[in-house]
Motif scaffolding. Structure first.
Motif, PDB file in Angstrom:
ATOM      1  N   ASN A  87       3.092  -2.833  -0.391  1.00  0.00           N
ATOM      2  CA  ASN A  87       1.912  -3.646  -0.707  1.00  0.00           C
ATOM      3  C   ASN A  87       0.910  -3.601   0.433  1.00  0.00           C
ATOM      4  O   ASN A  87       1.244  -3.312   1.581  1.00  0.00           O
ATOM      5  CB  ASN A  87       2.319  -5.089  -1.000  1.00  0.00           C
ATOM      6  CG  ASN A  87       3.036  -5.757   0.146  1.00  0.00           C
ATOM      7  OD1 ASN A  87       4.118  -5.312   0.533  1.00  0.00           O
ATOM      8  ND2 ASN A  87       2.462  -6.818   0.696  1.00  0.00           N
ATOM      9  N   CYS A  91      -4.871  -8.008  -0.384  1.00  0.00           N
ATOM     10  CA  CYS A  91      -5.490  -8.374  -1.656  1.00  0.00           C
ATOM     11  C   CYS A  91      -5.166  -9.823  -2.017  1.00  0.00           C
ATOM     12  O   CYS A  91      -4.395 -10.501  -1.335  1.00  0.00           O
ATOM     13  CB  CYS A  91      -5.015  -7.443  -2.763  1.00  0.00           C
ATOM     14  SG  CYS A  91      -3.256  -7.624  -3.180  1.00  0.00           S
ATOM     15  N   CYS A  94      -1.344 -10.431  -2.495  1.00  0.00           N
ATOM     16  CA  CYS A  94      -0.620 -10.523  -1.225  1.00  0.00           C
ATOM     17  C   CYS A  94      -0.955 -11.825  -0.509  1.00  0.00           C
ATOM     18  O   CYS A  94      -0.069 -12.504   0.026  1.00  0.00           O
ATOM     19  CB  CYS A  94      -0.970  -9.336  -0.333  1.00  0.00           C
ATOM     20  SG  CYS A  94      -0.306  -7.751  -0.885  1.00  0.00           S
ATOM     21  N   CYS A 102       0.885  -6.919  -6.140  1.00  0.00           N
ATOM     22  CA  CYS A 102      -0.098  -6.054  -5.481  1.00  0.00           C
ATOM     23  C   CYS A 102      -0.181  -4.719  -6.210  1.00  0.00           C
ATOM     24  O   CYS A 102       0.835  -4.059  -6.431  1.00  0.00           O
ATOM     25  CB  CYS A 102       0.288  -5.841  -4.017  1.00  0.00           C
ATOM     26  SG  CYS A 102      -0.788  -4.692  -3.132  1.00  0.00           S
TER      27      CYS A 102
END
Length: 362
Positions: A87, A91, A94, A102
């Motif tokens: 991941n 983002c 996350c 993710c």
């Protein structure tokens, strides 16, 4: 370097493997120990479609050999458990504590390995963002979680997949509460960890189901209160479970990947009960159920990787192990040199193992 490579037909130990230099946000790890998981077997039998050639293995632990200049979470010499989640760490998923959501963590097929002539190398894929059946691998820094040096790497290697998937499904996805009833179908590596996750959650009863009677001792060791061994096609699993829990159970964890067992699992549930699917059927498989049986607030859940948050959950598993509450050493049935990969596969298929571990460079 040596590695176990699947070429699309067979898996074998090859000694002409190289791994590329580090890029930003990456670490290089010498693999000491790697668990043999059914997901690796699923590549070999076609249940998981993965392009060859590929270095197998996705459950490992080792020592950090090098880090990119921008990496700060681990340092050279650290012992680490590796996570399959590649991941991004940046983002919204996350940042909200849901790294399994993710978009960078699934479907990004990297090829950090090469094989053959260094002047004309063939690129080789990395299974599940790791490829730990190799003496060294390169992973994202987000995949490497530091652990204390005194935790045995053979045992710690199993945290990265089997433990996070099984225990995590109980803790993170199902959120089993004190006194709730649980059935775990399939007493393999994932099932044993679902059992011990249920035991740690004070579930009662914890009913283990497996067609191999030898699995009863393992199931009881990890916290099962009951063991059911179906003895043929006419065996009524629903009736057997309801002899123990007359109204059905609060949770079923299906760890086999059988669409027939997924269907049966819905009938094992009490009103308001939840089925959590952990086993992986062949790609494209469809499961069915009687719709009218679901209206009593029953739920079917998918669960990927125990809904794990590796940077949080791996240290938690280590602390539980150090406190004597999480069984890791007991998961290791046998260790093998890399060259005995086929023997490890055979003994896995024969049901002799809770988990087999390859000593890659240890």
């Amino acid at each position: 370097m040596r590695a176990i490579v699947w070429d699309g037909t067979a898996a074998s130990v090859e000694s002409d493997i190289q791994v590329r230099d580090l890029r930003a946000g990456e670490v290089r790890v010498r693999i000491e120990a790697a668990g043999l998981c059914h997901s690796d077997v699923s590549v070999l039998n076609g249940t998981i479609m993965f392009p060859p050639p590929v270095v197998l293995g996705h459950e490992g632990a080792g020592e950090v050999l090098a880090v990119a200049p921008d990496v700060t979470n681990v340092a050279v010499g650290d012992h680490v458990v590796l996570s399959t989640l590649g991941n991004c760490g940046q983002c919204a998923s996350c940042d909200s504590g849901k790294p399994t959501f993710c978009r960078q963590s699934l479907g990004k097929l990297s090829r950090p390995f090469t094989k053959g002539d260094p002047d004309d190398p063939q690129k080789v894929f990395q299974f599940a963002n790791l490829g730990v059946f190799c003496e060294e691998t390169v992973v994202k820094a987000t995949q490497a979680v530091k652990i204390p040096d005194d935790v045995p790497l053979t045992s710690a290697s199993l945290i990265g997949c089997g433990v996070l998937t099984g225990v995590g499904a109980v803790f993170n996805r199902a959120k089993v509460a004190h006194g709730q009833s649980v059935v775990v179908i399939g007493v393999g590596g994932i099932g044993l960890n679902a059992i011990q996750g249920a035991a740690l959650s004070d579930a009662l009863p914890v009913i283990a189901v497996d067609t191999n009677p030898a699995k009863e001792a393992y199931a009881k060791l990890f916290g099962a209160t009951h063991f059911i061994c179906p003895d043929g096609p006419d065996f009524d699993l629903v009736e057997a479970v309801k002899e123990i829990q007359p109204n059905g159970v609060d949770f079923v964890f299906e760890c086999v990947g059988s669409t027939a067992l997924i269907r049966t699992s819905t009938d094992l549930l009490d009103w308001g009960g939840t089925l959590v699917m952990l086993g992986v059927p062949k790609m494209g498989s469809e499961a069915s159920f009687v719709v009218s049986t679901m209206y009593n607030d029953k739920t079917i859940m998918g669960c990927r990787y125990g809904s794990a948050r590796p940077q949080y959950d791996i240290p938690l598993m280590v602390r539980l192990y150090q406190a004597g509450r999480l069984k890791l050493d007991e998961l290791v049935s046998r260790t093998y040199p890399l060259e005995d990969f086929q023997l490890a596969l055979d003994e896995l298929h024969e049901g002799k193992l809770a988990r087999g571990v390859l000593n890659v460079t240890g």
